[in-house]
Design an enzyme around this catalytic site. Structure first.
Site, PDB file in Angstrom:
ATOM      1  N   PRO A   2       0.829  -1.204   0.000  1.00 40.25           N
ATOM      2  CA  PRO A   2       0.000   0.000   0.000  1.00 40.25           C
ATOM      3  C   PRO A   2       0.868   1.260   0.000  1.00 40.25           C
ATOM      4  O   PRO A   2       1.791   1.394   0.798  1.00 40.25           O
ATOM      5  CB  PRO A   2      -0.786  -0.120   1.313  1.00 40.25           C
ATOM      6  CG  PRO A   2      -0.761  -1.574   1.640  1.00 40.25           C
ATOM      7  CD  PRO A   2       0.556  -2.071   1.139  1.00 40.25           C
ATOM      8  N   GLU A   3       0.585   2.164  -0.930  1.00 41.35           N
ATOM      9  CA  GLU A   3       1.288   3.436  -0.991  1.00 41.35           C
ATOM     10  C   GLU A   3       0.347   4.513  -0.445  1.00 41.35           C
ATOM     11  O   GLU A   3      -0.721   4.204   0.084  1.00 41.35           O
ATOM     12  CB  GLU A   3       1.748   3.698  -2.420  1.00 41.35           C
ATOM     13  CG  GLU A   3       2.693   2.599  -2.924  1.00 41.35           C
ATOM     14  CD  GLU A   3       3.154   2.779  -4.355  1.00 41.35           C
ATOM     15  OE1 GLU A   3       3.188   3.924  -4.857  1.00 41.35           O
ATOM     16  OE2 GLU A   3       3.502   1.765  -4.999  1.00 41.35           O
TER      17      GLU A   3
END
Length: 281
Positions: A2-3
């Site tokens: 996840p960014e």
């Protein structure tokens, strides 16, 4: 992994789901996820504390409690899920990937699930969160208000490594991972191996705009789901439908029709168009 856009969507969902809830008990089933303090103290301190807000700094979630702040890094595949009793009072059985369970006084439970067990949590006193090692050296948020072009330009003049690697190190600006670095550089028409201090002023301006625009659009689209990402409601993102270079090696460039290529930069698989993003001489 996840960014920033994915973590921001998780944050928004958790704010709607758990703010106002009070911790009745904390059950840690995989102790290595708790980085600090010791697991027993972590669990004991949270009991009786209310969740006042869920915020974000870069890729980190910050749960603000009555007295403490829980800093949560999802790493590769961490996720949160709120489970509620059924009409008969039954709760779903936890899965084998549920490693931390926050029992809430309302009868609900907040599960932390992590297939790879790479996620980490730290509990610090409120007011000390930004001194924690994970947050202390982070760059600005990628917004027009926080991320000044002039500051970025000054930062780049002191960096000789490839611009792709500079975007990933979280010091020039926070929240950019491998997927968005490729998309940003394609939008800015910059070859990923270009030394950061060799960008022209026009390239710097395009890069600054591409960073803000790309992450904004990804947030609006719920993030990017490549493997297992879901937000706090269990929904997947849709930005993967708009990716222009990432994961498209061997396909035609959406701008020029040339074949997208894949190389390794800063140890990461990197996608680019050799025509739209020419190498500097």
């Amino acid at each position: 992994m996840p960014e920033l856009p994915e973590v921001e969507n998780v944050r928004q969902g958790l704010n709607n789901l758990v703010v106002g809830e009070t911790i009745a008990k904390v059950e840690v089933r995989w102790p290595r996820i708790i980085e600090s303090p010791a697991v027993n103290e972590f669990s004991r301190r949270l009991v009786g504390q209310e969740i006042e807000a869920v915020r974000r700094r870069g890729k980190f979630l910050l749960f603000y409690f009555t007295d403490d702040v829980l800093i949560s890094h999802l790493r590769m595949e961490g996720k949160y899920q709120l489970v509620e009793p059924s009409a008969t009072g039954q709760l779903p059985r936890r899965t084998k990937h549920t490693h931390v369970i926050f029992h809430l006084e309302s009868g609900k439970k907040l599960w932390y699930l992590d297939v790879r067990k790479f996620g980490r949590m730290s509990l610090v006193a409120k007011g000390e969160e930004f001194e924690h090692k994970s947050l202390a050296k982070l760059g600005p948020e990628p917004t027009a208000e926080d991320f000044a072009l002039e500051d970025m330009q000054e930062f780049l003049t002191r960096r000789t490594k490839a611009i792709k690697g500079v975007l990933l190190d979280q010091q020039i600006v926070v929240g950019i991972g491998n997927i968005y670095a490729d998309e940003i550089l394609f939008r800015a028409q910059i070859h990923p191996v270009t030394p950061a201090n060799r960008l022209t002023e026009s390239e710097e301006i395009r890069l600054h705009e591409a960073i803000i625009e790309t992450l904004d659009e990804a947030i609006e689209n719920g993030g990017t789901t490549i493997r297992s990402y879901q937000n706090a409601f269990g929904d997947v993102g849709t930005f993967q439908e708009q990716l222009q270079v990432y994961g498209r090696d061997g396909e035609a460039c959406v701008n020029c029709g040339n074949e997208i290529e894949k190389i390794k930069v800063a140890g990461r698989g990197t996608h680019y168009c050799p025509v739209c993003q020419p190498m500097k001489e």
